[in-house]
Design a protein around this motif. Structure first.
Motif, PDB file in Angstrom:
ATOM      1  N   SER A   1       0.809  -1.225   0.000  1.00  0.00           N
ATOM      2  CA  SER A   1       0.000   0.000   0.000  1.00  0.00           C
ATOM      3  C   SER A   1       0.835   1.264   0.000  1.00  0.00           C
ATOM      4  CB  SER A   1      -0.939   0.007   1.212  1.00  0.00           C
ATOM      5  OG  SER A   1      -0.208  -0.045   2.423  1.00  0.00           O
ATOM      6  N   THR A   2       2.106   1.163   0.380  1.00  0.00           N
ATOM      7  CA  THR A   2       2.976   2.341   0.412  1.00  0.00           C
ATOM      8  C   THR A   2       3.801   2.408  -0.866  1.00  0.00           C
ATOM      9  OG1 THR A   2       3.155   2.179   2.818  1.00  0.00           O
ATOM     10  CG2 THR A   2       4.767   3.554   1.685  1.00  0.00           C
ATOM     11  N   PRO A   3       3.566   3.409  -1.714  1.00  0.00           N
ATOM     12  CA  PRO A   3       4.313   3.497  -2.971  1.00  0.00           C
ATOM     13  C   PRO A   3       5.804   3.714  -2.720  1.00  0.00           C
ATOM     14  CG  PRO A   3       2.391   4.954  -2.981  1.00  0.00           C
ATOM     15  CD  PRO A   3       2.576   4.481  -1.569  1.00  0.00           C
ATOM     16  N   ALA A   4       6.613   3.218  -3.664  1.00  0.00           N
ATOM     17  CA  ALA A   4       8.059   3.439  -3.602  1.00  0.00           C
ATOM     18  C   ALA A   4       8.585   3.560  -5.025  1.00  0.00           C
ATOM     19  CB  ALA A   4       8.754   2.299  -2.863  1.00  0.00           C
ATOM     20  N   ARG A   5       9.502   4.458  -5.228  1.00  0.00           N
ATOM     21  CA  ARG A   5      10.045   4.644  -6.571  1.00  0.00           C
ATOM     22  C   ARG A   5      10.898   3.463  -6.999  1.00  0.00           C
ATOM     23  NH1 ARG A   5       7.629   8.046  -9.708  1.00  0.00           N
ATOM     24  NH2 ARG A   5       9.542   8.301 -10.913  1.00  0.00           N
ATOM     25  N   ASP A   6      11.510   2.793  -6.056  1.00  0.00           N
ATOM     26  CA  ASP A   6      12.361   1.651  -6.347  1.00  0.00           C
ATOM     27  C   ASP A   6      11.549   0.369  -6.237  1.00  0.00           C
ATOM     28  OD1 ASP A   6      14.313  -0.614  -5.081  1.00  0.00           O
ATOM     29  OD2 ASP A   6      15.393   0.666  -6.507  1.00  0.00           O
ATOM     30  N   TYR A   7      11.425  -0.359  -7.346  1.00  0.00           N
ATOM     31  CA  TYR A   7      10.558  -1.537  -7.407  1.00  0.00           C
ATOM     32  C   TYR A   7      11.007  -2.627  -6.439  1.00  0.00           C
ATOM     33  CZ  TYR A   7       7.805  -5.254  -9.687  1.00  0.00           C
ATOM     34  OH  TYR A   7       6.922  -6.276  -9.953  1.00  0.00           O
ATOM     35  N   ALA A   8      12.311  -2.884  -6.381  1.00  0.00           N
ATOM     36  CA  ALA A   8      12.831  -3.923  -5.488  1.00  0.00           C
ATOM     37  C   ALA A   8      12.553  -3.568  -4.028  1.00  0.00           C
ATOM     38  CB  ALA A   8      14.324  -4.120  -5.717  1.00  0.00           C
ATOM     39  N   GLN A   9      12.762  -2.311  -3.677  1.00  0.00           N
ATOM     40  CA  GLN A   9      12.510  -1.877  -2.305  1.00  0.00           C
ATOM     41  C   GLN A   9      11.027  -1.985  -1.962  1.00  0.00           C
ATOM     42  OE1 GLN A   9      13.592   2.193  -1.615  1.00  0.00           O
ATOM     43  NE2 GLN A   9      13.187   2.104   0.586  1.00  0.00           N
ATOM     44  N   TRP A  10      10.170  -1.646  -2.916  1.00  0.00           N
ATOM     45  CA  TRP A  10       8.724  -1.715  -2.711  1.00  0.00           C
ATOM     46  C   TRP A  10       8.273  -3.148  -2.416  1.00  0.00           C
ATOM     47  CZ3 TRP A  10       4.777  -3.214  -6.567  1.00  0.00           C
ATOM     48  CH2 TRP A  10       3.477  -2.921  -6.153  1.00  0.00           C
ATOM     49  N   LEU A  11       8.901  -4.122  -3.049  1.00  0.00           N
ATOM     50  CA  LEU A  11       8.487  -5.517  -2.893  1.00  0.00           C
ATOM     51  C   LEU A  11       9.159  -6.230  -1.718  1.00  0.00           C
ATOM     52  CD1 LEU A  11       8.535  -6.751  -6.597  1.00  0.00           C
ATOM     53  CD2 LEU A  11       6.508  -6.352  -5.176  1.00  0.00           C
ATOM     54  N   GLU A  12      10.190  -5.638  -1.161  1.00  0.00           N
ATOM     55  CA  GLU A  12      11.025  -6.338  -0.187  1.00  0.00           C
ATOM     56  C   GLU A  12      10.217  -6.884   0.995  1.00  0.00           C
ATOM     57  OE1 GLU A  12      15.072  -5.613   2.502  1.00  0.00           O
ATOM     58  OE2 GLU A  12      14.247  -3.996   1.275  1.00  0.00           O
ATOM     59  N   MET A  13       9.396  -6.064   1.617  1.00  0.00           N
ATOM     60  CA  MET A  13       8.648  -6.519   2.785  1.00  0.00           C
ATOM     61  C   MET A  13       7.570  -7.528   2.404  1.00  0.00           C
ATOM     62  SD  MET A  13       8.337  -6.599   5.989  1.00  0.00           S
ATOM     63  CE  MET A  13       9.440  -5.275   6.471  1.00  0.00           C
ATOM     64  N   THR A  14       6.910  -7.313   1.276  1.00  0.00           N
ATOM     65  CA  THR A  14       5.903  -8.285   0.836  1.00  0.00           C
ATOM     66  C   THR A  14       6.538  -9.631   0.542  1.00  0.00           C
ATOM     67  OG1 THR A  14       4.377  -6.617  -0.023  1.00  0.00           O
ATOM     68  CG2 THR A  14       4.224  -8.824  -0.980  1.00  0.00           C
ATOM     69  N   ASN A  15       7.734  -9.632  -0.052  1.00  0.00           N
ATOM     70  CA  ASN A  15       8.440 -10.892  -0.295  1.00  0.00           C
ATOM     71  C   ASN A  15       8.689 -11.633   1.017  1.00  0.00           C
ATOM     72  OD1 ASN A  15       8.520 -10.360  -3.031  1.00  0.00           O
ATOM     73  ND2 ASN A  15      10.624  -9.591  -3.006  1.00  0.00           N
ATOM     74  N   ARG A  16       9.085 -10.915   2.044  1.00  0.00           N
ATOM     75  CA  ARG A  16       9.309 -11.546   3.354  1.00  0.00           C
ATOM     76  C   ARG A  16       8.004 -12.059   3.957  1.00  0.00           C
ATOM     77  NH1 ARG A  16      12.416  -8.300   7.667  1.00  0.00           N
ATOM     78  NH2 ARG A  16      12.304 -10.379   8.626  1.00  0.00           N
TER      79      ARG A  16
ATOM     80  N   THR B   1      13.029 -12.632  -7.511  1.00  0.00           N
ATOM     81  CA  THR B   1      12.860 -12.808  -6.066  1.00  0.00           C
ATOM     82  C   THR B   1      11.390 -12.768  -5.677  1.00  0.00           C
ATOM     83  OG1 THR B   1      15.038 -11.874  -5.597  1.00  0.00           O
ATOM     84  CG2 THR B   1      13.428 -11.833  -3.810  1.00  0.00           C
ATOM     85  N   HIS B   2      10.623 -11.901  -6.334  1.00  0.00           N
ATOM     86  CA  HIS B   2       9.199 -11.796  -6.025  1.00  0.00           C
ATOM     87  C   HIS B   2       8.445 -13.049  -6.460  1.00  0.00           C
ATOM     88  CE1 HIS B   2       5.438  -9.977  -5.042  1.00  0.00           C
ATOM     89  NE2 HIS B   2       5.031  -9.900  -6.294  1.00  0.00           N
ATOM     90  N   VAL B   3       8.742 -13.533  -7.659  1.00  0.00           N
ATOM     91  CA  VAL B   3       8.096 -14.764  -8.132  1.00  0.00           C
ATOM     92  C   VAL B   3       8.401 -15.921  -7.186  1.00  0.00           C
ATOM     93  CG1 VAL B   3       8.047 -16.483  -9.977  1.00  0.00           C
ATOM     94  CG2 VAL B   3       8.056 -14.043 -10.552  1.00  0.00           C
TER      95      VAL B   3
END
Length: 310
Positions: A78-93, A147-149
């Motif tokens: 829900s929190t936008p981030a300009r960096d795609y990897a950073q945006w997905l990091e917590m969801t991946n965890r 990493t997300h997949v």
């Protein structure tokens, strides 16, 4: 029925709580923000304060609820981030580590069914026809997509293979509607209005769009319908980027989207822009319709967009 919703105040979680409470279920909903506890109480559910990565808190919340069914809708998207990897990091965890903890707690609590969120847009970019639940996944995607997949796959495996639990994975398409990136005030809508969301290459990527209300309805259906397994929850009509972006721009009174090459998109936005914009394959919802009884309120994104933005 006792139902535990992990992530009970998000875009999908909150309306899901409202529907299930309205059906007479005994619902416990988790949040990691203390300020949301009163929100959950106000819609008739029992609140649980829980960080999805806190093993002790997850275990205690699930054991206290003693649920027959768990629905996992936790993300950090829900929190936008300009960096795609950073945006997905917590969801991946949350997908990998968090799901492991949640499934262990579910097993200990005697939960009989777990329904979990995943994504339909992570399949190999080449192949004939629409994808289905058996289509090979893009496990060798370029980073940070890979990493997300793999985090999604890890979560799906845990849900489907935990002994004694009927695991159901809902692979949602790109959500649109209130509170999403493709909703009033959303990140993508704002980018379209400012001319910052381009068509990539031919714009051939087939977005599997699904309205929030239909995504919620699928989770409700999955509580007591459908055999264990994976289901694509997407609309009937795939949306080529070259079609839906100009269509939505026109509804918004925004300028026509500019076009960029794949090379420009990768350099300016990232590899994901190329995959989604020009390579993504259409996804079939046939299994969800046949086994979950998915009955779409918004089968076409065109009509859904018109109602949402006109």
């Amino acid at each position: 029925m006792r139902i535990f919703i992990a992530g009970g105040t998000g875009v999908l979680g909150r309306p899901l709580v409202e529907v299930l409470v309205g059906q007479g279920h005994e619902v416990t909903a988790s949040t990691h923000r203390s300020g949301n506890l009163s929100v959950i109480e106000a819609i008739g559910a029992r609140p649980a304060l829980m960080n999805g990565l806190d093993e002790a808190a997850v275990r205690q919340a699930v054991l206290d609820a003693g649920p027959d069914v768990i629905i996992n809708q936790i993300t950090a998207l829900s929190t936008p981030a300009r960096d795609y990897a950073q945006w997905l990091e917590m969801t991946n965890r949350l997908r990998s580590e968090g799901t492991r903890t949640l499934m262990a707690a579910a097993h200990e609590a005697g939960t009989r069914r777990v329904i979990a969120q995943s994504a339909s847009f992570m399949t190999q970019p080449t192949g004939p026809g629409p994808t289905d639940e058996s289509t090979p996944l893009y496990l060798d995607a370029p980073e940070p997509m890979r990493t997300h997949v793999r985090a999604n796959v890890a979560a799906e495996t845990l849900v489907l293979e935990t002994p004694g639990i009927d695991g159901v994975v809902l692979r949602y398409g790109f959500l649109y509607g209130l509170g999403t990136a493709i909703g009033p005030g959303g990140e993508w809508v704002t980018a379209i209005e400012s001319g910052d969301l381009p068509i990539v290459g031919e714009g051939a990527g087939q977005y599997p769009l699904v309205h929030v209300r239909d995504a919620v309805a699928a989770a409700v259906q999955a509580v007591d319908r459908g055999s264990p397994g994976i289901y694509n929850v997407v609309g009937d009509e795939p949306a080529a980027q070259a079609e839906w972006l100009p269509y939505l721009a026109e509804l918004l009174g925004a300028p026509a989207p500019r076009r960029v090459s794949e090379e420009e998109a990768e350099a300016q936005i990232g590899v994901q822009a190329v995959y989604y914009g020009n390579q993504l394959r259409a996804a079939s919802n046939a299994r969800a319709k046949a086994e979950l009884g998915l009955n779409l309120e918004y089968p076409s994104w065109r009509e859904g967009f018109r109602q949402l933005f006109s």
